[in-house]
Design a protein around this motif. Structure first.
Motif, PDB file in Angstrom:
ATOM      1  N   ASP A   1       0.849  -1.206   0.000  1.00  0.00           N
ATOM      2  CA  ASP A   1       0.000   0.000   0.000  1.00  0.00           C
ATOM      3  C   ASP A   1       0.884   1.256   0.000  1.00  0.00           C
ATOM      4  O   ASP A   1       0.775   2.114   0.867  1.00  0.00           O
ATOM      5  N   VAL A   2       1.754   1.355  -0.997  1.00  0.00           N
ATOM      6  CA  VAL A   2       2.721   2.459  -1.037  1.00  0.00           C
ATOM      7  C   VAL A   2       2.055   3.814  -1.228  1.00  0.00           C
ATOM      8  O   VAL A   2       2.593   4.837  -0.801  1.00  0.00           O
ATOM      9  N   ASP A   3       0.884   3.852  -1.841  1.00  0.00           N
ATOM     10  CA  ASP A   3       0.164   5.113  -2.034  1.00  0.00           C
ATOM     11  C   ASP A   3      -0.805   5.396  -0.877  1.00  0.00           C
ATOM     12  O   ASP A   3      -1.566   6.358  -0.932  1.00  0.00           O
ATOM     13  N   SER A   4      -0.798   4.541   0.138  1.00  0.00           N
ATOM     14  CA  SER A   4      -1.645   4.674   1.335  1.00  0.00           C
ATOM     15  C   SER A   4      -3.137   4.673   1.006  1.00  0.00           C
ATOM     16  O   SER A   4      -3.930   5.267   1.728  1.00  0.00           O
ATOM     17  N   LYS A   5      -3.527   3.985  -0.056  1.00  0.00           N
ATOM     18  CA  LYS A   5      -4.941   3.963  -0.435  1.00  0.00           C
ATOM     19  C   LYS A   5      -5.799   3.288   0.626  1.00  0.00           C
ATOM     20  O   LYS A   5      -6.870   3.787   0.967  1.00  0.00           O
ATOM     21  N   VAL A   6      -5.337   2.165   1.158  1.00  0.00           N
ATOM     22  CA  VAL A   6      -6.106   1.442   2.172  1.00  0.00           C
ATOM     23  C   VAL A   6      -6.191   2.276   3.455  1.00  0.00           C
ATOM     24  O   VAL A   6      -7.259   2.429   4.046  1.00  0.00           O
TER      25      VAL A   6
END
Length: 124
Positions: free
Chosen positions: A11-16
């Motif tokens: 989750d590198v884009d912190s979507k979760v």
């Protein structure tokens, strides 16, 4: 009811995490995340999803929430584990994954309980 979200390693884009933050803010529930590695996990709670009225409640707890969080940590920690805790932020580091999940659930109940009780007493 879901009490925390597990953040995937990818989750590198912190979507979760961002989606969970939105859910917590919308429903006025504790923003608790669990980030797992191979065998260990970190549990994190931050007051930022709550409205300003709850900030005042939390700041008025005089260490009660902190002390409850530390008790939860001690229940699940081992020699590798560490914590940071106050009435606005709690971070348990390096808990075994199954124990981290239990700690996250108990931390949710602790925070939600303090907020709910103090909201009711402020309305009385």
């Amino acid at each position: 009811m879901k009490k925390y979200v597990e953040i995937p390693k990818n989750d590198v884009d912190s979507k979760v995490e961002n989606a969970w933050f939105g859910t917590c803010r919308k429903n006025n529930i504790p923003f608790i995340t669990l980030k797992s590695r191979t065998k260990l996990a970190d549990v994190h709670w931050d007051y930022i999803s709550y409205p300003t009225e709850v900030d005042r409640i939390l700041k008025g707890l005089d260490g009660q929430l902190r002390d409850g969080a530390i008790a939860i940590f001690k229940k699940y920690a081992d020699s590798r584990s560490e914590y940071t805790a106050n009435d606005l932020l709690v971070w348990f580091k390096n808990l075994e994954i199954p124990k981290a999940k239990l700690a996250a659930e108990e931390l949710y109940d602790l925070v939600a309980g303090y907020v709910e009780r103090n909201r009711k007493s402020n309305q009385a």
